[in-house]
Design an enzyme around this catalytic site. Structure first.
Site, PDB file in Angstrom:
ATOM      1  N   ASP A 181       0.820  -1.208   0.000  1.00 31.08           N
ATOM      2  CA  ASP A 181       0.000   0.000   0.000  1.00 31.08           C
ATOM      3  C   ASP A 181       0.852   1.255   0.000  1.00 31.08           C
ATOM      4  O   ASP A 181       2.030   1.228   0.332  1.00 31.08           O
ATOM      5  CB  ASP A 181      -0.852   0.027   1.277  1.00 31.08           C
ATOM      6  CG  ASP A 181      -2.281  -0.383   0.985  1.00 31.08           C
ATOM      7  OD1 ASP A 181      -2.523  -0.909  -0.104  1.00 31.08           O
ATOM      8  OD2 ASP A 181      -3.135  -0.162   1.858  1.00 31.08           O
TER       9      ASP A 181
ATOM     10  N   LYS B  87      -2.257   4.591  -4.351  1.00 33.35           N
ATOM     11  CA  LYS B  87      -2.665   5.623  -5.302  1.00 33.35           C
ATOM     12  C   LYS B  87      -1.684   6.780  -5.428  1.00 33.35           C
ATOM     13  O   LYS B  87      -1.821   7.622  -6.290  1.00 33.35           O
ATOM     14  CB  LYS B  87      -4.047   6.152  -4.987  1.00 33.35           C
ATOM     15  CG  LYS B  87      -4.272   6.611  -3.566  1.00 33.35           C
ATOM     16  CD  LYS B  87      -5.709   7.124  -3.424  1.00 33.35           C
ATOM     17  CE  LYS B  87      -6.173   7.175  -1.995  1.00 33.35           C
ATOM     18  NZ  LYS B  87      -6.728   5.900  -1.525  1.00 33.35           N
TER      19      LYS B  87
ATOM     20  N   MET C  95      -6.972  10.756   8.500  1.00 32.49           N
ATOM     21  CA  MET C  95      -7.489  11.282   7.225  1.00 32.49           C
ATOM     22  C   MET C  95      -8.272  12.570   7.424  1.00 32.49           C
ATOM     23  O   MET C  95      -9.279  12.800   6.757  1.00 32.49           O
ATOM     24  CB  MET C  95      -8.379  10.222   6.533  1.00 32.49           C
ATOM     25  CG  MET C  95      -7.624   8.950   6.193  1.00 32.49           C
ATOM     26  SD  MET C  95      -8.711   7.600   5.671  1.00 32.49           S
ATOM     27  CE  MET C  95      -9.181   6.896   7.258  1.00 32.49           C
TER      28      MET C  95
HETATM   29  N1  SAH Z   1      -3.911   1.464   8.803  1.00 32.16           N
HETATM   30  C1  SAH Z   1      -3.294   2.745   9.010  1.00 32.16           C
HETATM   31  C2  SAH Z   1      -4.216   3.908   8.707  1.00 32.16           C
HETATM   32  C3  SAH Z   1      -4.634   4.009   7.268  1.00 32.16           C
HETATM   33  S1  SAH Z   1      -5.661   5.398   6.980  1.00 32.16           S
HETATM   34  C4  SAH Z   1      -2.780   2.797  10.454  1.00 32.16           C
HETATM   35  O1  SAH Z   1      -3.148   1.959  11.251  1.00 32.16           O
HETATM   36  O2  SAH Z   1      -2.001   3.707  10.777  1.00 32.16           O
HETATM   37  C5  SAH Z   1      -4.488   6.565   6.409  1.00 32.16           C
HETATM   38  C6  SAH Z   1      -4.321   7.660   7.431  1.00 32.16           C
HETATM   39  O3  SAH Z   1      -3.453   7.221   8.455  1.00 32.16           O
HETATM   40  C7  SAH Z   1      -3.647   8.903   6.893  1.00 32.16           C
HETATM   41  O4  SAH Z   1      -4.568   9.743   6.239  1.00 32.16           O
HETATM   42  C8  SAH Z   1      -3.135   9.520   8.159  1.00 32.16           C
HETATM   43  O5  SAH Z   1      -4.184  10.158   8.859  1.00 32.16           O
HETATM   44  C9  SAH Z   1      -2.712   8.304   8.958  1.00 32.16           C
HETATM   45  N2  SAH Z   1      -1.283   7.994   8.836  1.00 32.16           N
HETATM   46  C10 SAH Z   1      -0.723   6.869   8.360  1.00 32.16           C
HETATM   47  N3  SAH Z   1       0.617   6.905   8.472  1.00 32.16           N
HETATM   48  C11 SAH Z   1       0.920   8.094   9.035  1.00 32.16           C
HETATM   49  C12 SAH Z   1       2.125   8.733   9.451  1.00 32.16           C
HETATM   50  N4  SAH Z   1       3.316   8.149   9.285  1.00 32.16           N
HETATM   51  N5  SAH Z   1       2.039   9.947  10.014  1.00 32.16           N
HETATM   52  C13 SAH Z   1       0.861  10.541  10.205  1.00 32.16           C
HETATM   53  N6  SAH Z   1      -0.311  10.002   9.846  1.00 32.16           N
HETATM   54  C14 SAH Z   1      -0.295   8.789   9.276  1.00 32.16           C
END
Ligand code: SAH
Length: 420
Positions: free
Chosen positions: A38, A60, A172
């Site tokens: 992903d 994406k 998000m």
């Molecule tokens: N499964 C992922 C979340 C996916 S949704 C998890 O558990 O972290 C995607 C959202 O995750 C992004 O829009 C952001 O809000 C957050 N996100 C993922 N990685 C991030 C990072 N390194 N720093 C800040 N936000 C992050």
């Protein structure tokens, strides 16, 4: 039957920092024949995958439309039925806003069982990265993980959430931050509530902004923070370490310094996708924005995959002759490149040659071939950064221009830090 031997994993790669991945995840990755990756996954984690694993990016970002969910599941099923083990790698935790649940359902429906391996979710890692304990008992009885993505019927009931007085951790949420802040204020949340937004948490490019709810949306937009970011709202945000907070108005951080040159050796007819995958994996935590030039041997002048890859990222391609390449001696070439030297022998010398020309603005013209001698002197300003073969037949080497360019880019803090 052969297919019975294959395994499927849904793996959380954690928030970014490779060291935040679990041991279990690295072990599963090491067994997979196919890895479906992903967007938010740090490509550096692919160091745990087998060198001959098929790595497919289904996200994406990076100019690709995202692969529809059904297509991802179809790909997984195809490989599994052919007897190949598949690791599905997702950012953070696979079951937290990651659609891992949907993929598990689809696999179960097809009669395939899947092992789920947790990852550290961004909603915990990002606050922690700036010192925010999301459930500090002086400030909150709990924490709510919520998506800021939905609008209309997908919109969380912000008023109900405000009433819980718990810490709100919003995933998000950046695109609709103004609306979210307005909804919270309308629900009676105090304009003095401490807030934090943390972008690219646990990665070298991590940045954050802190403000009270009343000024939060403004502060975030002036700081130019964008996705991926986690928003934290509640008293616990006051515990953030302000030390390295984003200084509002400091735009320079947004512009990546183009200090990397990438040498690519590929067999004939490698596709742009294969090259992309190899380069991405080799870049690790570095981004495409840092690349100034792609370099290869002049025999590749008509390789459509390579040309397409360069065009896609608007990167100039510099080609060097075998004589120029032979004149560059590489200290301690990687095993992969040494093996590759027998075929093309171009990657590391090309990266260094390109870096040498980049470091001299006078020679920066893309197509001109400058005599070997002038490069040779300049390669002292470049050094190799990351080396790895990802796909059979494609070797990628990355050099970074150091001495002269590094001086031009004052307060360059990230470049040196993450050299291996
Ligand atoms: N499964 C992922 C979340 C996916 S949704 C998890 O558990 O972290 C995607 C959202 O995750 C992004 O829009 C952001 O809000 C957050 N996100 C993922 N990685 C991030 C990072 N390194 N720093 C800040 N936000 C992050």
């Amino acid at each position: 039957m052969h297919a019975a031997m294959s395994r499927a994993w849904l793996i959380g790669a954690g928030p970014g920092d490779v060291e935040l991945m679990t041991l279990k995840a690295t072990r599963a990755l090491a067994q997979a024949d196919v890895v479906l990756v992903d967007d938010l996954v740090n490509p550096e984690v692919l160091q745990f995958a087998r060198a001959d694993a098929l790595v497919v990016y289904v996200g994406k970002r990076g100019g690709h439309p995202s692969t529809p969910q059904a297509g991802i599941v179809a790909q997984m099923l195809e490989h599994l039925r052919a007897g190949r083990s598949v690791a599905r790698l997702k950012g953070g935790d696979p079951f937290v806003f990651g659609r891992g649940g949907e993929e598990q359902e689809a696999l179960h429906a097809a009669g395939i069982s899947v092992d789920v391996i947790n990852g550290i979710t961004a909603g915990i890692a990002a606050p922690a990265a700036i010192g925010i304990p999301v459930t500090h008992r002086d400030h909150a009885q709990g924490v709510v993980f919520v998506t800021g993505h939905g609008a209309g019927s997908g919109e969380p009931d912000w008023a109900a959430l405000v009433a819980t007085r718990m810490t709100l951790v919003i995933y998000m949420g950046m695109r609709r931050l103004n609306e979210i802040v307005d909804a919270l204020l309308a629900a009676g949340m105090s304009a003095d509530t401490p807030c934090a937004a943390i972008e690219s948490a646990t990665r070298p490019e991590q940045r954050h902004a802190l403000a009270r709810l009343g000024e939060f949306a403004d502060t975030v937009s002036r700081a130019g923070l964008g996705s991926p970011a986690i928003v934290v709202i509640g008293g616990v945000a006051s515990l953030a370490l302000a030390r390295d907070a984003v200084k509002v108005g400091s735009e320079s951080q947004r512009h990546a310094r183009k200090t990397l040159t990438v040498g690519i050796g590929c067999r004939l007819h490698s596709s742009a996708e294969e090259i992309e995958t190899a380069v991405r994996a080799t870049l690790g935590s570095h981004s495409f924005d840092e690349i100034s030039t792609i370099a290869s041997v002049d025999l590749k002048a008509h390789e459509t995959g390579l040309l397409e890859f360069c065009a896609r990222h608007a990167l100039p391609l510099k080609l060097f002759s075998r004589e120029q390449i032979a004149a560059i001696s590489v200290e301690d070439p990687s095993a992969a490149t040494r093996e590759h030297l027998g075929i093309d022998g171009v990657c590391e010398p090309c990266a260094l040659l390109a870096a040498a020309t980049e470091s001299d603005a006078a020679h920066a013209s893309i197509s001109s071939m400058t005599p070997v001698a002038s490069f040779a002197a300049d390669t002292a300003n470049a050094r190799l950064l990351v080396r790895k073969t990802v796909h059979a037949g494609i070797t990628v080497a990355i050099a970074s221009t150091t001495a002269r360019l590094a001086c031009e880019h004052a307060n360059n803090d990230t470049q040196e830090q993450d050299l291996p």
